[in-house]
Design a protein around this motif. Structure first.
Motif, mmCIF file in Angstrom:
data_model
loop_
_atom_site.group_PDB
_atom_site.id
_atom_site.type_symbol
_atom_site.label_atom_id
_atom_site.label_comp_id
_atom_site.label_asym_id
_atom_site.label_seq_id
_atom_site.Cartn_x
_atom_site.Cartn_y
_atom_site.Cartn_z
ATOM 1 N N ALA A 175 0.835 -1.209 0.000
ATOM 2 C CA ALA A 175 0.000 0.000 0.000
ATOM 3 C C ALA A 175 0.867 1.255 0.000
ATOM 4 C CB ALA A 175 -0.918 -0.005 1.220
ATOM 5 N N ALA A 176 1.921 1.250 0.810
ATOM 6 C CA ALA A 176 2.813 2.408 0.885
ATOM 7 C C ALA A 176 3.492 2.654 -0.460
ATOM 8 C CB ALA A 176 3.868 2.189 1.972
ATOM 9 N N TYR A 177 3.897 1.583 -1.139
ATOM 10 C CA TYR A 177 4.593 1.744 -2.418
ATOM 11 C C TYR A 177 3.663 2.322 -3.483
ATOM 12 C CZ TYR A 177 7.853 0.896 -6.200
ATOM 13 O OH TYR A 177 8.712 1.067 -7.255
ATOM 14 N N GLU A 178 2.408 1.911 -3.451
ATOM 15 C CA GLU A 178 1.450 2.457 -4.421
ATOM 16 C C GLU A 178 1.250 3.956 -4.202
ATOM 17 O OE1 GLU A 178 0.244 0.960 -7.071
ATOM 18 O OE2 GLU A 178 1.349 -0.846 -6.498
ATOM 19 N N ILE A 179 1.278 4.377 -2.944
ATOM 20 C CA ILE A 179 1.156 5.807 -2.634
ATOM 21 C C ILE A 179 2.386 6.558 -3.159
ATOM 22 C CG2 ILE A 179 1.090 7.509 -0.759
ATOM 23 C CD1 ILE A 179 -0.524 5.429 0.860
ATOM 24 N N ILE A 180 3.572 5.951 -2.961
ATOM 25 C CA ILE A 180 4.808 6.564 -3.454
ATOM 26 C C ILE A 180 4.791 6.653 -4.976
ATOM 27 C CG2 ILE A 180 7.304 6.249 -3.672
ATOM 28 C CD1 ILE A 180 7.220 4.980 -0.864
ATOM 29 N N GLU A 181 4.312 5.592 -5.643
ATOM 30 C CA GLU A 181 4.204 5.603 -7.112
ATOM 31 C C GLU A 181 3.322 6.754 -7.583
ATOM 32 O OE1 GLU A 181 2.790 1.949 -8.758
ATOM 33 O OE2 GLU A 181 4.818 1.266 -9.227
ATOM 34 N N TRP A 182 2.181 6.904 -6.931
ATOM 35 C CA TRP A 182 1.239 7.964 -7.283
ATOM 36 C C TRP A 182 1.893 9.334 -7.103
ATOM 37 C CZ3 TRP A 182 -1.709 10.356 -2.887
ATOM 38 C CH2 TRP A 182 -2.469 11.457 -3.316
ATOM 39 N N TRP A 183 2.586 9.516 -5.950
ATOM 40 C CA TRP A 183 3.233 10.788 -5.666
ATOM 41 C C TRP A 183 4.303 11.111 -6.713
ATOM 42 C CZ3 TRP A 183 8.471 11.450 -4.532
ATOM 43 C CH2 TRP A 183 8.840 12.767 -4.211
ATOM 44 N N TYR A 184 5.131 10.113 -7.046
ATOM 45 C CA TYR A 184 6.210 10.355 -8.004
ATOM 46 C C TYR A 184 5.646 10.663 -9.393
ATOM 47 C CZ TYR A 184 10.201 9.743 -11.069
ATOM 48 O OH TYR A 184 11.155 9.948 -12.021
#
Length: 201
Positions: free
Chosen positions: A139-148
């Motif tokens: 879940a955290a990685y998907e948030i980071i992907e979205w942010w980047y």
């Protein structure tokens, strides 16, 4: 006692592989972003080796994600040459990223192994902790992907996100991570049972 050189040879092979795929990637900006988690995980394993040595099976499982993610970083996940699998699945979408996400779940194995060998908890609790840790990381990685992707914008952001037009891409990626964790934990319990039987003979 004979020294187990497998982890060191594995680390050396991966270092060469990482350097080779860092040469002339499809998108340098995407490669840099994708390489950051690879470097963090790899360096953690290298420096932690002095204090805790995982089993060869655990290192092998962890290496699978490092290799797959490295390939995705080089080509970008949407453009990895993966047509033979796409034909089998009769899909126009490149599913390489799903396999990479599935392999992230393999880290549930070393998490459970560490907790059990350190005596922090019983295998069942260790496995549940490993499973939930992977789900939280996914879940955290998907948030980071979205942010980047939102920050980078343009083609680099789209390539890093790798959704390929699928509105449910993030949810499917998290499911792949979870299924990979369940798969690796099944291996964990099988290996544990196998070792107990062998030690009793």
């Amino acid at each position: 006692m004979i020294e187990n050189k497998y982890p060191k040879w594995l680390a050396l092979c991966y270092t060469i592989f990482f350097i080779a795929l860092g040469i002339n990637p499809a998108f340098r900006a995407v490669w840099v972003a994708e390489a950051i988690p690879l470097i963090i995980v790899f360096l953690f394993l290298v420096f932690s080796y002095r204090y805790f040595v995982f089993s060869n099976l655990a290192y092998t499982l962890m290496a699978v994600w490092l290799v797959l993610h490295n390939i995705g970083a080089h080509y970008t996940f949407a453009n990895v040459p993966f047509d033979w699998v796409n034909h089998i699945l009769d899909s126009s979408r490149n599913h390489f990223d799903r396999f990479a996400h599935f392999s992230i779940g393999f880290y549930a194995f070393p998490i459970a192994e560490f907790l059990v060998r350190k005596g922090h908890c019983k295998p069942i609790i260790a496995a549940l902790f490993g499973l939930f840790a992977i789900m939280a990381t996914a879940a955290a990685y998907e948030i980071i992907e979205w942010w980047y992707a939102a920050s980078a914008g343009s083609e680099a952001g789209i390539e890093f996100l790798g959704s390929q037009g699928d509105i449910w891409d993030a949810q499917k990626d998290m499911l792949a991570d979870t299924l990979g964790a369940i798969f690796s934990l099944a291996i964990f319990f099988f290996a544990k049972t196998y070792n107990v039987k062998n030690n009793n003979h």
